[in-house]
Design an enzyme around this catalytic site. Structure first.
Site, short mmCIF file in Angstrom:
data_model
loop_
_atom_site.label_atom_id
_atom_site.label_comp_id
_atom_site.label_asym_id
_atom_site.label_seq_id
_atom_site.Cartn_x
_atom_site.Cartn_y
_atom_site.Cartn_z
N TYR A 144 18.76 12.74 -115.31
CA TYR A 144 18.64 11.65 -116.27
C TYR A 144 19.71 11.79 -117.36
CZ TYR A 144 16.26 14.88 -119.52
OH TYR A 144 15.95 15.92 -120.36
N CYS A 145 20.02 10.66 -118.00
CA CYS A 145 20.94 10.64 -119.14
C CYS A 145 20.52 9.48 -120.03
CB CYS A 145 22.40 10.51 -118.69
SG CYS A 145 22.75 9.00 -117.76
N THR A 146 21.34 9.09 -121.00
CA THR A 146 20.94 8.08 -121.98
C THR A 146 20.69 6.72 -121.35
OG1 THR A 146 22.27 9.21 -123.66
CG2 THR A 146 21.58 6.96 -124.14
#
Length: 460
Positions: A329-331
């Protein structure tokens, strides 16, 4: 080659008077990569040569050179070079630093100038996709409640410079601020403005046939034009700086996208296993200062400073992912596209999944889910929140605190977690080194914060 250029080579092998030498400059050189050190060495040689040339006594007869400096005359090259190296190292060091920075800037400009398919945009290509705003007042576009948009789209952009011109004109007309990156691989942007202006921007993006975007492709949060200092639009090699040629590592090799609901179930199942969950890795592929103030429960959060370090992190820690299922996951999802592609290219993982829409979309669906703390954003707000958890501490007193501010030392640019009480006591710097410097300027990111942290941590 001039005599000054030839003989200044002696300077490279001399021991300088390091008791008064610029320690920051020496530390900077040691931290450079091998190609950067070669550039820095060239700049140091040229700077020393320029300094020597500036002290030549042109009043002497031709063929009998001499130099004047510090009230003294020098007849021999070696004597003056030794004087310059020992007495004027600080001045030469500053000249070297300036020369090096100018060289890097020039190389970056040349790289930008070599972007593919560059041509002047036809006004018709630009104006055709600019929305009509005559039925809106200037006040509606400039003032009032607003939003910040976050989006990206990977697609083939044959002439990114035309799209760049269109984006500049579009954002200027709507009085938006923010950042938009374009490349032949797509577009990546975050812009802020009034509700009216951002609505028109979304409509314009969706209307353009190249991007084929839907409403759900835009992540929104409260904000406005004040969240950014200005509007920058540019053409680059990558729409997210990973340092990997998109022609070599394509986003099309990315992992399986999971909707927020699916990702939530996967994390729930992982947490339910407790200590037995050794077949799955929940991987945060953001930077350390992002995960420090907010992250998913029981995640692996690499202590990397830039996303361009992510490939090296994977290479140094392959055993962490061997025969595992990886949930990334990331922003907003864009870093996972290339990050998961790189991880899959190593052919060590059992499965690679990524959170579609990133943390942003997850929090819209699960504000009190498994992501705790703040969500770091790359604008003047630094963070947005959906829950009240504070998972980080004040850098000085250790009390719960998660609101970043810039280090008070000029040109440092490190982010600091310093609570109100500590800030009132003057504890506004990122580390003791910067605190001792006070307001004095120094080279960007030369302090204990970066010096004491491994560039590529080994977590395996």
């Amino acid at each position: 080659m001039a005599a000054d250029d030839i003989l200044c080579a002696e300077f490279m092998d001399w021991d300088l008077d390091t008791s008064t030498c610029n320690a920051d400059g020496l530390k900077q050189e040691k931290q450079l990569s091998a190609p950067q050190r070669r550039c820095y060495s060239l700049c140091k040689r040229k700077s020393f040569s320029a300094f020597v040339a500036s002290k030549r006594d042109d009043g002497r007869e031709p063929g009998s050179p001499s130099w004047r400096c510090c009230g003294q005359s020098f007849e021999r090259h070696s004597a003056f070079h030794k004087h310059a190296a020992r007495t004027h190292h600080a001045e030469i060091g500053r000249l070297t630093q300036t020369t090096y920075e100018n060289l890097l800037r020039r190389l970056e400009e040349e790289a930008e100038a070599q972007q593919p398919n560059e041509r002047e945009a036809d006004p018709a290509d630009v104006l055709a996709w600019i929305p009509e705003t005559a039925h809106f007042s200037e006040e509606q576009l400039r003032k009032g409640p607003g939003k910040v948009l976050l989006y990206y789209r990977y697609c083939l952009v044959e002439d990114p410079h035309v799209i760049c011109a269109w984006q500049k004109a579009l954002c200027e007309k709507l009085h938006l601020t923010g950042k938009v990156r374009l490349a032949t691989e797509g577009i990546n942007g975050t812009v802020g403005g009034t509700n009216t202006a951002t609505r028109l921007y979304v409509d314009a993006m969706r209307a353009h046939p190249l991007f084929k975007m839907e409403e759900e492709d835009f992540k929104t949060s409260e904000g406005g034009a004040e969240c950014f200092k200005d509007m920058t639009v540019g053409v680059y090699k990558e729409i997210v700086p990973m340092g990997m040629d998109p022609d070599v590592l394509s986003y099309q090799l990315a992992g399986v996208h999971l909707e927020p609901e699916e990702f939530h179930k996967e994390v729930q199942a992982l947490l339910a296993k407790g200590d037995l969950a050794n077949d799955t890795v929940l991987l945060d592929c953001r930077n350390f200062y992002e995960s420090k103030i907010g992250q998913f429960t029981q995640c692996l959060a690499p202590s990397i400073r830039k996303f361009s370090y992510f490939p090296d992190y994977v290479d140094h820690n392959l055993d962490l992912f061997r025969d595992k299922k990886v949930l990334m996951y990331c922003t907003g999802g864009i870093r996972c596209e290339r990050g998961s592609a790189y991880l899959r290219s190593k052919d060590v993982c059992k499965e690679v999944y990524q959170l579609k829409g990133g943390i942003h979309k997850y929090l819209e669906r699960f504000p009190e889910g498994f992501y705790r703390g703040k969500l770091f954003v790359f604008d003047e707000r630094y963070a947005i929140s959906s829950n009240n958890d504070v998972i980080s501490d004040c850098r000085y007193c250790g009390c719960p605190w998660d609101r970043y501010q810039l280090c008070s030392t000029e040109f440092c640019f490190q982010l600091v977690l310093s609570c109100p009480a500590c800030r009132r006591d003057g504890r506004t710097a990122c580390c003791p080194t910067c605190r001792a410097k006070g307001g004095a300027s120094h080279r960007r990111e030369e302090c204990e914060c970066t010096d004491g942290r491994p560039r590529i941590p080994r977590d395996a």
